[in-house]
Design a protein around this motif. Structure first.
Motif, mmCIF file in Angstrom:
data_model
loop_
_atom_site.group_PDB
_atom_site.id
_atom_site.type_symbol
_atom_site.label_atom_id
_atom_site.label_comp_id
_atom_site.label_asym_id
_atom_site.label_seq_id
_atom_site.Cartn_x
_atom_site.Cartn_y
_atom_site.Cartn_z
ATOM 1 N N LEU A 137 0.779 -1.248 0.000
ATOM 2 C CA LEU A 137 0.000 0.000 0.000
ATOM 3 C C LEU A 137 0.806 1.291 0.000
ATOM 4 N N PHE A 138 2.057 1.246 0.397
ATOM 5 C CA PHE A 138 2.798 2.479 0.608
ATOM 6 C C PHE A 138 3.896 2.715 -0.425
ATOM 7 N N HIS A 139 3.814 2.033 -1.552
ATOM 8 C CA HIS A 139 4.777 2.259 -2.636
ATOM 9 C C HIS A 139 4.679 3.696 -3.131
ATOM 10 N N VAL A 140 5.803 4.276 -3.431
ATOM 11 C CA VAL A 140 5.812 5.626 -3.988
ATOM 12 C C VAL A 140 5.303 5.602 -5.423
ATOM 13 N N GLN A 141 5.635 4.554 -6.152
ATOM 14 C CA GLN A 141 5.258 4.484 -7.564
ATOM 15 C C GLN A 141 4.985 3.030 -7.949
ATOM 16 N N GLU A 142 3.913 2.840 -8.711
ATOM 17 C CA GLU A 142 3.585 1.512 -9.218
ATOM 18 C C GLU A 142 2.970 1.678 -10.600
ATOM 19 N N HIS A 143 3.339 0.800 -11.497
ATOM 20 C CA HIS A 143 2.768 0.821 -12.838
ATOM 21 C C HIS A 143 1.816 -0.357 -12.981
ATOM 22 N N ARG A 144 0.623 -0.068 -13.488
ATOM 23 C CA ARG A 144 -0.377 -1.097 -13.733
ATOM 24 C C ARG A 144 -0.762 -1.052 -15.207
ATOM 25 N N PHE A 145 -1.191 -2.202 -15.713
ATOM 26 C CA PHE A 145 -1.470 -2.319 -17.141
ATOM 27 C C PHE A 145 -2.816 -2.991 -17.364
ATOM 28 N N THR A 146 -3.312 -2.843 -18.579
ATOM 29 C CA THR A 146 -4.494 -3.565 -19.024
ATOM 30 C C THR A 146 -4.056 -4.537 -20.109
ATOM 31 N N LEU A 147 -4.868 -5.529 -20.366
ATOM 32 C CA LEU A 147 -4.525 -6.473 -21.427
ATOM 33 C C LEU A 147 -4.482 -5.813 -22.804
ATOM 34 N N PRO A 148 -5.365 -4.846 -23.126
ATOM 35 C CA PRO A 148 -5.195 -4.151 -24.408
ATOM 36 C C PRO A 148 -3.846 -3.415 -24.513
ATOM 37 N N GLN A 149 -3.368 -2.841 -23.420
ATOM 38 C CA GLN A 149 -2.050 -2.196 -23.450
ATOM 39 C C GLN A 149 -0.949 -3.219 -23.694
ATOM 40 N N ILE A 150 -1.059 -4.354 -23.049
ATOM 41 C CA ILE A 150 -0.059 -5.407 -23.244
ATOM 42 C C ILE A 150 -0.101 -5.909 -24.675
ATOM 43 N N LYS A 151 -1.298 -6.100 -25.212
ATOM 44 C CA LYS A 151 -1.440 -6.540 -26.603
ATOM 45 C C LYS A 151 -0.740 -5.563 -27.545
ATOM 46 N N ASN A 152 -0.953 -4.266 -27.340
ATOM 47 C CA ASN A 152 -0.310 -3.256 -28.186
ATOM 48 C C ASN A 152 1.203 -3.270 -28.021
ATOM 49 N N PHE A 153 1.671 -3.427 -26.793
ATOM 50 C CA PHE A 153 3.109 -3.480 -26.546
ATOM 51 C C PHE A 153 3.742 -4.662 -27.280
ATOM 52 N N LEU A 154 3.109 -5.820 -27.175
ATOM 53 C CA LEU A 154 3.649 -7.007 -27.845
ATOM 54 C C LEU A 154 3.700 -6.799 -29.352
ATOM 55 N N ALA A 155 2.628 -6.258 -29.930
ATOM 56 C CA ALA A 155 2.588 -6.019 -31.376
ATOM 57 C C ALA A 155 3.648 -5.007 -31.791
ATOM 58 N N ASP A 156 3.785 -3.932 -31.018
ATOM 59 C CA ASP A 156 4.763 -2.881 -31.346
ATOM 60 C C ASP A 156 6.202 -3.372 -31.267
ATOM 61 N N ASN A 157 6.436 -4.425 -30.493
ATOM 62 C CA ASN A 157 7.794 -4.906 -30.277
ATOM 63 C C ASN A 157 8.067 -6.267 -30.909
ATOM 64 N N GLY A 158 7.178 -6.692 -31.780
ATOM 65 C CA GLY A 158 7.398 -7.944 -32.506
ATOM 66 C C GLY A 158 7.449 -9.161 -31.613
ATOM 67 N N LEU A 159 6.628 -9.170 -30.567
ATOM 68 C CA LEU A 159 6.608 -10.284 -29.627
ATOM 69 C C LEU A 159 5.285 -11.031 -29.738
#
Length: 144
Positions: free
Chosen positions: A68-90
């Motif tokens: 709960l007390f992290h200064v910074q955390e990154h969260r993602f959605t599956l559509p974001q992951i899908k786009n990342f994979l496509a953009d990076n040839g994965l």
């Protein structure tokens, strides 16, 4: 490559708790963590923030600090992951996930025998928001 990312949807209750603790002005000291845990437990059961009490991490000071007390955390959605994979040839090879969840997915989406259709997984997660409660854990490789 094995990747682990936090799910935006599955961590909504953690975001709610972090917003609540920020409004209350708590720091990350052991005493503040203990006091805030008592505040969480006193919340109405309908409060989204109270759901953090379901986590084993909530009950120890060091794990609660991490939860709960992290200064910074990154969260993602599956559509974001899908786009990342496509953009990076994965390409997605699959999720590391509980076999019961995988079976329920297969029953719902028999047209995806490899269980790698991120659009289907997104729909599944929308219907089952705690599916990726710990993280999205998955394996990818470069597209052939």
């Amino acid at each position: 490559m094995h990747i682990g990312l936090y799910s935006e949807l599955a961590r909504a209750h953690i975001v709610a708790a972090r917003d609540d603790l920020a409004r209350r002005g708590y720091g990350a000291s052991a005493d503040d963590i203990r006091r805030y845990r008592q505040d969480i437990l006193a919340l109405d059961d309908a409060s989204p923030a109270k759901a953090v009490a379901w986590s084993d991490d909530f009950y120890t000071t060091s794990n609660c600090r991490d939860l709960l007390f992290h200064v910074q955390e990154h969260r993602f959605t599956l559509p974001q992951i899908k786009n990342f994979l496509a953009d990076n040839g994965l390409e997605l090879l699959g999720f590391s996930i509980d076999p019961d969840v995988l079976q329920r997915y297969r029953e719902q989406f028999p047209d995806d025998p490899a269980c790698t259709d991120l659009d289907h997984w997104h729909e599944f997660e929308q219907q089952n928001p705690r599916t990726f409660g710990r993280m999205y854990q998955f394996v990818v490789q470069k597209q052939a």
